[in-house]
Design a protein around this motif. Structure first.
Motif, mmCIF file in Angstrom:
data_model
loop_
_atom_site.group_PDB
_atom_site.id
_atom_site.type_symbol
_atom_site.label_atom_id
_atom_site.label_comp_id
_atom_site.label_asym_id
_atom_site.label_seq_id
_atom_site.Cartn_x
_atom_site.Cartn_y
_atom_site.Cartn_z
ATOM 1 N N MET A 1 -4.220 -2.716 -3.273
ATOM 2 C CA MET A 1 -3.683 -1.384 -2.963
ATOM 3 C C MET A 1 -3.291 -1.232 -1.495
ATOM 4 S SD MET A 1 -5.829 1.287 -5.334
ATOM 5 C CE MET A 1 -7.429 0.857 -4.779
ATOM 6 N N GLY A 2 -3.407 -2.314 -0.727
ATOM 7 C CA GLY A 2 -2.872 -2.268 0.628
ATOM 8 C C GLY A 2 -3.873 -2.365 1.762
ATOM 9 N N ARG B 1 -9.821 12.017 5.286
ATOM 10 C CA ARG B 1 -10.506 12.108 3.999
ATOM 11 C C ARG B 1 -10.284 13.471 3.341
ATOM 12 N NH1 ARG B 1 -15.976 13.225 2.155
ATOM 13 N NH2 ARG B 1 -16.599 13.782 4.259
ATOM 14 N N GLY C 1 -4.032 5.900 6.005
ATOM 15 C CA GLY C 1 -4.453 6.508 7.268
ATOM 16 C C GLY C 1 -4.643 8.007 7.207
ATOM 17 N N THR D 1 -19.300 4.031 -6.529
ATOM 18 C CA THR D 1 -20.114 4.947 -5.727
ATOM 19 C C THR D 1 -19.304 6.121 -5.179
ATOM 20 O OG1 THR D 1 -19.743 3.537 -3.811
ATOM 21 C CG2 THR D 1 -21.768 3.171 -5.050
ATOM 22 N N LEU D 2 -18.007 6.128 -5.468
ATOM 23 C CA LEU D 2 -17.158 7.243 -5.034
ATOM 24 C C LEU D 2 -16.941 8.193 -6.211
ATOM 25 C CD1 LEU D 2 -16.637 5.429 -2.570
ATOM 26 C CD2 LEU D 2 -14.215 5.957 -2.756
ATOM 27 N N THR D 3 -16.801 9.470 -5.912
ATOM 28 C CA THR D 3 -16.511 10.430 -6.985
ATOM 29 C C THR D 3 -15.081 10.180 -7.483
ATOM 30 O OG1 THR D 3 -15.591 12.075 -5.496
ATOM 31 C CG2 THR D 3 -17.972 12.170 -5.881
ATOM 32 N N GLY E 1 0.811 -1.213 0.000
ATOM 33 C CA GLY E 1 0.000 0.000 0.000
ATOM 34 C C GLY E 1 0.844 1.263 0.000
ATOM 35 N N LEU F 1 -12.328 1.301 -10.553
ATOM 36 C CA LEU F 1 -12.704 2.437 -9.699
ATOM 37 C C LEU F 1 -13.939 2.032 -8.905
ATOM 38 C CD1 LEU F 1 -12.348 5.326 -12.318
ATOM 39 C CD2 LEU F 1 -10.675 4.610 -10.599
ATOM 40 N N LEU F 2 -14.059 2.585 -7.704
ATOM 41 C CA LEU F 2 -15.246 2.281 -6.893
ATOM 42 C C LEU F 2 -16.417 3.096 -7.440
ATOM 43 C CD1 LEU F 2 -13.466 2.346 -3.441
ATOM 44 C CD2 LEU F 2 -14.333 0.335 -4.618
ATOM 45 N N ARG G 1 -4.878 7.915 -9.084
ATOM 46 C CA ARG G 1 -4.952 7.064 -7.886
ATOM 47 C C ARG G 1 -3.633 6.313 -7.667
ATOM 48 N NH1 ARG G 1 -9.309 2.291 -8.001
ATOM 49 N NH2 ARG G 1 -7.822 1.540 -9.554
ATOM 50 N N ARG H 1 -8.636 -4.924 8.116
ATOM 51 C CA ARG H 1 -9.364 -3.696 7.807
ATOM 52 C C ARG H 1 -10.574 -3.984 6.922
ATOM 53 N NH1 ARG H 1 -6.510 1.845 5.913
ATOM 54 N NH2 ARG H 1 -5.945 2.002 8.080
ATOM 55 N N MET I 1 -6.114 7.302 1.896
ATOM 56 C CA MET I 1 -6.986 6.910 3.019
ATOM 57 C C MET I 1 -6.567 5.540 3.558
ATOM 58 S SD MET I 1 -10.788 8.343 2.172
ATOM 59 C CE MET I 1 -10.988 8.347 0.417
ATOM 60 N N ILE I 2 -6.119 4.663 2.653
ATOM 61 C CA ILE I 2 -5.620 3.350 3.106
ATOM 62 C C ILE I 2 -4.420 3.551 4.027
ATOM 63 C CG2 ILE I 2 -4.458 1.228 2.333
ATOM 64 C CD1 ILE I 2 -6.226 1.339 -0.184
ATOM 65 N N GLU J 1 -12.569 11.205 -4.902
ATOM 66 C CA GLU J 1 -12.535 10.254 -3.777
ATOM 67 C C GLU J 1 -11.845 8.959 -4.187
ATOM 68 O OE1 GLU J 1 -16.676 11.851 -1.676
ATOM 69 O OE2 GLU J 1 -16.709 10.148 -3.047
ATOM 70 N N VAL K 1 -8.202 7.206 -2.510
ATOM 71 C CA VAL K 1 -8.271 5.953 -1.744
ATOM 72 C C VAL K 1 -6.909 5.490 -1.194
ATOM 73 C CG1 VAL K 1 -8.716 3.465 -1.993
ATOM 74 C CG2 VAL K 1 -10.465 5.111 -2.655
#
Lengths: 249, 403
Positions: free
Chosen positions: B320-321, A134, A131, A116-118, A101, A113-114, A173, B326, A128-129, A121, A125
């Motif tokens: 991606m980690g 947001r 830590g 439901t996320l813009t 990561g 890509l997710l 990303r 988690r 955010m992974i 966002e 990711v």
């Protein structure tokens, strides 16, 4: 045939030419007994910092398995593998995932890509992974999206973007957390030729830096010219490795 | 990553609503059926609750529940009064007596005969008249539901034929003070209307004095159903008072050979009888289990579908980690959210149902314990629903993103 530079990475600020990835005699198999398939049959490969390496070859030759092993997604069976001096074999699954990561960025064939996320966002990711909050992650992601030319698409959902735009979000990303290695799996296969070239120019222009290496798996011979070196694989082995012009011949 | 988990969940509105509805449906069904069950069980001992006052109910040892009266000789009353620690003891008659209606039909009524002198044990709420009106000759007090329903008087035309309403049913007028009833061929005059808890059999309840009730009842050698006892010198502390009453109960049982129970013990004995010897708990249990299973199936299937549809995205996150730990946290968070929202909606719907049913004949009693049981059931549903997804995601090879 051009050989890779063999000078090992020497410091926390590596220079172009130092080794980022070193693989020797790497093997990997799938299945058991009669169903056992050898996907990698002793792969030797060196990738230097600042280098864009393309892995090419027919379907089933082991390209994807090789980048999965290099990225620490799959475990090798035998051989040596060092990625920025790190040996996955000495790491537990959790540590390996966390390391991945922090140090590796991914660009996938299907973007992944997710939905439901813009766009911003999605690009945020990886931070955010790691830590990051947001708000801070999205702010940095927007900066990165601006660098890949998507400043007007921060709040768009993936379904509202074209394939090329989605791949640029995926590139943002992959870069947002400043990884040392970018792994791209068929980044242009879902795109038309013009968009594919634009994506490659972007990858080479924005992603490739002196302290970073790029590995791209592709079938698309039209983009070979973007590579510093091209490794051709067949039946689980690297059969040729050299500059694009040499491989094209 | 909690933000990502929540957006993944709520962003797919169709599946999100599907999971929520599954859980809400289960929560509503479990709460509603359990509350109706509790309501019905509460009705079985409604008379004990209404009577309220005695510390102890003394009865024949063979009595199994409140309506299972085993009449005792009146002399038993004196023996109970003679036990040390009894402040006072009064007789109580409880029996089924047929009332003859003006149109010639008969209606079984639950007749309660309370102590003539003290009138203790009367109805808890008077609507019309007063308890002391029972001292009038042939006086009875009738419960409101019975007076409006089964004991209501048909409206007759000049020829004495029943008048029909627009639906073709005979018109009736509620029984009122001054009306005359025939109880087992004996005259009774309504002197009051009261409000009591609905009983399990839903028969009209008629209060009168003990002596009058026994005169209404068919002649038998033994007529006294219960002896209601008040303990002498009860400590103010509730715990000590309970011990004091238990000791008195033991003394009464030892010295009279009768059974002495506190109101709560008698109520519970009644509930246990109904649970043991009727199919009610099984029927309601089946409905509750059905709600649980349907909720689990809907929520589980939709949640699993949600995970399956996003499996490449989960794989990408792992690549991606995102660690398994988690990932587990993300799925559990999604599960907690749908559980809480579904529980809130389901319990809210059941509570709305309770409000609507407040003035109806439906037995519905929503206890905090029922909410706790529903919460536990919903927790189990959420755990089961997310378990398959957790297994799928934990076992997921991140290499899937390259396929």
């Amino acid at each position: 045939m051009t050989t890779a530079m063999s000078k090992p990475a020497s410091s926390t600020h590596p220079q172009r030419g130092e080794l980022a990835v070193h693989a020797k005699g790497v093997t990997k198999h799938y299945g058991k007994g009669d169903n056992k398939v050898l996907a990698l049959r002793g792969v030797d490969l060196e990738i230097a910092y600042g280098e864009l390496m393309m892995l090419v070859g027919p379907s089933g030759c082991g390209k994807t398995t090789l980048i999965s092993v290099i990225a620490g997604i799959l475990d090798r069976d035998e051989g040596e593998l060092s990625v920025f001096g790190n040996d996955y074999a000495k790491q537990g699954q959790r540590i390996k995932t966390l390391w991945r990561g922090a140090n590796i960025g991914f660009v996938f064939q299907q973007f992944n890509l997710l939905p439901t996320l813009t766009a911003a966002e999605n690009a945020a990711v990886p931070l955010m992974i790691l830590g990051e909050s947001r708000a801070s992650a999205v702010k940095k992601a927007k900066d990165m999206m601006s660098r890949v030319g998507l400043e007007s698409k921060f709040n768009s959902l993936p379904s509202q973007l074209s394939g090329g735009q989605q791949q640029r979000v995926a590139i943002a990303r992959a870069l947002v957390h400043q990884p040392k290695l970018i792994v791209c799996d068929e980044p242009t296969s879902a795109l038309d030729a013009t968009t594919g070239h634009a994506v490659l120019r972007l990858l080479k222009g924005v992603a490739l830096q002196e302290d970073r290496a790029l590995v791209i798996v592709t079938h698309d011979s039209r983009i070979f010219g973007f590579a510093d070196r091209v490794a051709t694989m067949d039946d689980g082995k690297i059969v040729t490795i050299g500059k694009p012009s040499e491989v094209m011949q | 990553m909690n933000f990502v988990a929540i957006k993944m969940l709520v962003g797919d509105r169709a599946k999100y609503l599907g999971i929520i509805l599954g859980i809400a449906f289960a929560a509503m069904l479990i709460t509603q059926q359990a509350s109706i069950f509790v309501g019905l069980m509460t009705r079985t001992f409604g008379f004990i609750t209404d009577t309220g006052y005695p510390d102890l109910w003394v009865m024949d040892r063979k009595v199994q529940f409140i309506d299972d009266t085993k009449p005792m000789q009146d002399t038993r009353l004196y023996r109970v009064r003679g036990v040390e620690g009894v402040q006072w003891a009064v007789p109580l008659y409880k029996g089924i007596i047929r009332a003859r209606l003006p149109d010639g039909t008969f209606q079984n009524c639950n007749v309660i005969g309370i102590d003539d002198a003290s009138l203790t044990g009367g109805p808890p709420n008077m609507v019309t008249g007063t308890l002391s009106d029972l001292r009038q000759a042939d006086g009875v007090i009738v419960d409101q539901v019975g007076a409006r329903g089964r004991l209501a008087r048909p409206v007759l035309d000049a020829e004495g034929k029943p008048v029909l309403d627009e639906k073709g049913k005979p018109k009736t007028n509620p029984l009122k003070v001054g009306d005359v009833l025939e109880l087992n061929d004996k005259r009774a005059i309504v002197v009051g209307i009261c409000r009591v808890q609905r009983t399990f059999q839903s028969q009209p309840v008629i209060y009168t004095t003990y002596s009058r009730a026994t005169s209404f009842a068919p002649r038998e050698r033994r007529l006294m159903s219960f002896v209601c006892v008040e303990a002498k010198d009860k400590p103010a502390d509730p715990a000590l008072a309970a011990e004091h009453i238990k000791a008195l109960a033991a003394r009464i049982e030892r010295e009279t050979g009768l059974l002495a129970l506190t109101p709560s013990e008698f109520s519970w004995k009644t509930v246990v009888y109904f649970m043991k010897f009727t199919g009610i708990p099984i029927n309601f249990g089946i409905a509750v289990v059905l709600g649980f299973l349907v909720g689990t199936a809907i929520a589980g299937q939709t949640f699993y579908q949600f995970t399956s549809d996003n499996i490449r995205q989960f794989g990408a996150l792992k690549a991606m980690g995102v660690t398994n730990r988690r990932m587990l946290g993300m799925i559990l968070l999604q599960s907690v959210i749908v559980g809480l929202v579904g529980y809130g909606l389901g319990v809210g719907a059941a509570s709305g149902f309770a409000i609507l049913a407040k003035n109806s004949e439906l037995a519905f009693r929503l206890l905090p314990e029922t909410l706790g049981i529903t919460a536990a059931a919903i927790t189990i549903i959420c755990v089961l629903a997310s378990l398959l997804s957790i297994i799928k995601v934990v076992r997921l090879e991140p290499a899937i993103v390259f396929k």
